[in-house]
Design an enzyme around this catalytic site. Structure first.
Site, PDB file in Angstrom:
ATOM      1  N   TRP A   1       1.599  -3.086  -0.636  1.00 35.77           N
ATOM      2  CA  TRP A   1       0.422  -3.412   0.179  1.00 35.77           C
ATOM      3  C   TRP A   1      -0.010  -4.856  -0.033  1.00 35.77           C
ATOM      4  CZ3 TRP A   1       0.291  -0.707   4.188  1.00 35.77           C
ATOM      5  CH2 TRP A   1       0.580   0.652   4.169  1.00 35.77           C
TER       6      TRP A   1
ATOM      7  N   ASP B   1      -8.437  -5.148  -1.511  1.00 38.65           N
ATOM      8  CA  ASP B   1      -8.030  -3.991  -0.726  1.00 38.65           C
ATOM      9  C   ASP B   1      -8.202  -2.775  -1.637  1.00 38.65           C
ATOM     10  OD1 ASP B   1      -6.778  -1.960   0.636  1.00 38.65           O
ATOM     11  OD2 ASP B   1      -4.848  -2.991   0.876  1.00 38.65           O
TER      12      ASP B   1
ATOM     13  N   LYS C   1      -7.713   7.634   2.913  1.00 40.68           N
ATOM     14  CA  LYS C   1      -7.286   8.086   1.589  1.00 40.68           C
ATOM     15  C   LYS C   1      -8.454   8.736   0.845  1.00 40.68           C
ATOM     16  CE  LYS C   1      -3.591   5.351   2.391  1.00 40.68           C
ATOM     17  NZ  LYS C   1      -3.254   3.976   2.706  1.00 40.68           N
TER      18      LYS C   1
HETATM   19  C1  LIG Z   1      -2.705   2.960   3.238  1.00 40.35           C
HETATM   20  C2  LIG Z   1      -2.980   1.601   2.746  1.00 40.35           C
HETATM   21  C3  LIG Z   1      -3.060   0.495   3.607  1.00 40.35           C
HETATM   22  C4  LIG Z   1      -2.796   0.608   5.083  1.00 40.35           C
HETATM   23  O1  LIG Z   1      -3.841   1.217   5.701  1.00 40.35           O
HETATM   24  P1  LIG Z   1      -3.896   1.392   7.302  1.00 40.35           P
HETATM   25  O2  LIG Z   1      -5.281   1.915   7.471  1.00 40.35           O
HETATM   26  O3  LIG Z   1      -2.819   2.367   7.652  1.00 40.35           O
HETATM   27  O4  LIG Z   1      -3.685   0.077   7.917  1.00 40.35           O
HETATM   28  C5  LIG Z   1      -3.358  -0.735   3.069  1.00 40.35           C
HETATM   29  N1  LIG Z   1      -3.583  -0.889   1.761  1.00 40.35           N
HETATM   30  C6  LIG Z   1      -3.522   0.127   0.890  1.00 40.35           C
HETATM   31  C7  LIG Z   1      -3.775  -0.108  -0.565  1.00 40.35           C
HETATM   32  C8  LIG Z   1      -3.222   1.403   1.354  1.00 40.35           C
HETATM   33  O5  LIG Z   1      -3.142   2.435   0.501  1.00 40.35           O
END
Ligand SMILES: *Cc1c(COP(=O)(O)O)cnc(C)c1O
Length: 360
Positions: A103, A172, A196
């Site tokens: 990511w 993030d 998540k």
């Molecule tokens: C799942 C995830 C993403 C991507 O998320 P989307 O909403 O599908 O764009 C980005 N960063 C992390 C850490 C993730 O777990």
């Protein structure tokens, strides 16, 4: 109700059962309005009450003071990879990143596409992203420093955040937001796709320190500018109303049934410990992350062969333990044990892992 499985999906992921039940109960007639929340104006007072409740609960749970705005955007965490450099770069000052995994590297790529001056100040790529870099030097001239608090695919997690001496941290937190307490004051911006740890797919939480809003230049497209959403309380255009409502129910559950972030952090620690102990005590399993950097949310492990992993996943599914396949880019196994995954579910998985080990 037909039997529900133990759900270890990485995202979209398990939601708290009381939240699903409340959604079901309220679906046809939302709180006496005579219509579903799916059918109502985003400018109605009933929806606005939901939005306000979600914002104030998130602020309370994360101890955010009035320096911060809480926004709901679309486009997932992946759009934030693009919006962060677009909005937060200070002209003439590089944007710094730490490359911890799949990511983080996607976030870096989006800044590079925009031809920003990107500096990767630390990386764990040398060992397959199996650890969190340490001992790196912070550049005081950076526009910001971007980190990925939890690498969902590799199963590593920052245990404490780097101190940046005034350089705004950008994180993030898609896969560990609201899973543990932290001090928000060094952060200029935090973002998280909801699917998540927060709710369903379709909405992205953005927490932005208000002084960061002035960094966006006036010539950015309206929909790609944080200021647009901050000035209109996320109601510039139609927001993802149902997803925001679901997030509100999740944070209500976290606050009122669990008792907040400190409480869920203890539960999460205990759940993760059960699985890592099981991995360490049984030779058949091998954890893929450096022990000191192991994620409390995504427990990644391998078995001796891919054949054996296939058998493990199939036998687990027979026992109602689903979503344990590792990400297609790395293989192996992964148990995602977000806030909504119960201790009971994790106990069932640990029991299964022990008996699988014994029979092999
Ligand atoms: C799942 C995830 C993403 C991507 O998320 P989307 O909403 O599908 O764009 C980005 N960063 C992390 C850490 C993730 O777990």
């Amino acid at each position: 109700m037909e039997k529900r499985v133990y759900n270890f999906n990485p995202g979209p992921a398990a939601l708290p059962l009381p939240v699903l039940e409340k959604m079901q109960k309220e679906l046809l007639n939302f709180r006496g309005t005579g219509m579903s929340i799916l059918e109502m104006s985003h400018r109605s007072k009933d929806f606005e009450a939901v939005l306000d409740d979600a914002i104030s609960r998130i602020k309370r749970l994360l101890k955010l003071d009035d320096r911060f705005d809480v926004l709901f955007l679309q486009g997932g965490a992946s759009l934030q990879f693009c919006m962060v450099p677009m909005n937060l770069e200070v002209p003439g000052r590089p944007v710094d990143y730490i490359d911890t995994g799949s990511w983080a590297s996607k976030a870096i790529k989006e800044a590079q596409i925009q031809k920003k001056h990107v500096r990767i100040i630390a990386s764990s790529k040398d060992k397959g992203y199996s650890y969190i870099p340490k001992g790196f030097v912070i550049n005081p001239d950076a526009s910001y420093l971007h980190i990925t608090s939890n690498e969902t695919i590799q199963g590593t997690q920052w245990k404490s955040f780097p101190s940046t001496d005034g350089v705004p941290l950008v994180a993030d937190m898609s896969s560990d937001i609201l899973s543990r307490p932290f001090d928000p004051s060094p952060f200029g911006l935090i973002y998280a796709g909801a699917q998540k740890n927060l709710g369903p797919a379709g909405v992205t939480l953005v927490i932005i320190r208000k002084d960061m809003l002035d960094r966006s230049s006036a010539d950015l497209p309206t929909m790609l500018k944080y200021k647009t959403f901050a000035e209109k309380k996320s109601l510039y255009n139609t927001p993802p109303c149902f997803a925001i409502y679901a997030v509100d129910l999740v944070v209500e559950w976290l606050e009122e049934e669990i008792g907040g972030v400190e409480k869920i952090a203890l539960i999460n620690e205990k759940k993760a410990r059960m699985l890592y102990e099981c991995i360490d005590e049984n030779e058949i399993y091998r954890g893929t992350a450096a022990p000191e950097d192991r994620s409390v949310m995504n427990v990644t492990f391998r078995l001796a062969t891919e054949e054996l992993e296939k058998e493990f996943l199939a036998k687990a599914a027979e026992k109602g333990l689903v979503g344990l396949k590792g990400h297609r880019s790395v293989g192996g196994c992964r148990a995602s044990i977000y806030n909504a995954v119960s201790t009971e579910a994790v106990e069932a998985l640990a029991d299964f892992m022990r008996s699988f080990a014994k029979s092999h």
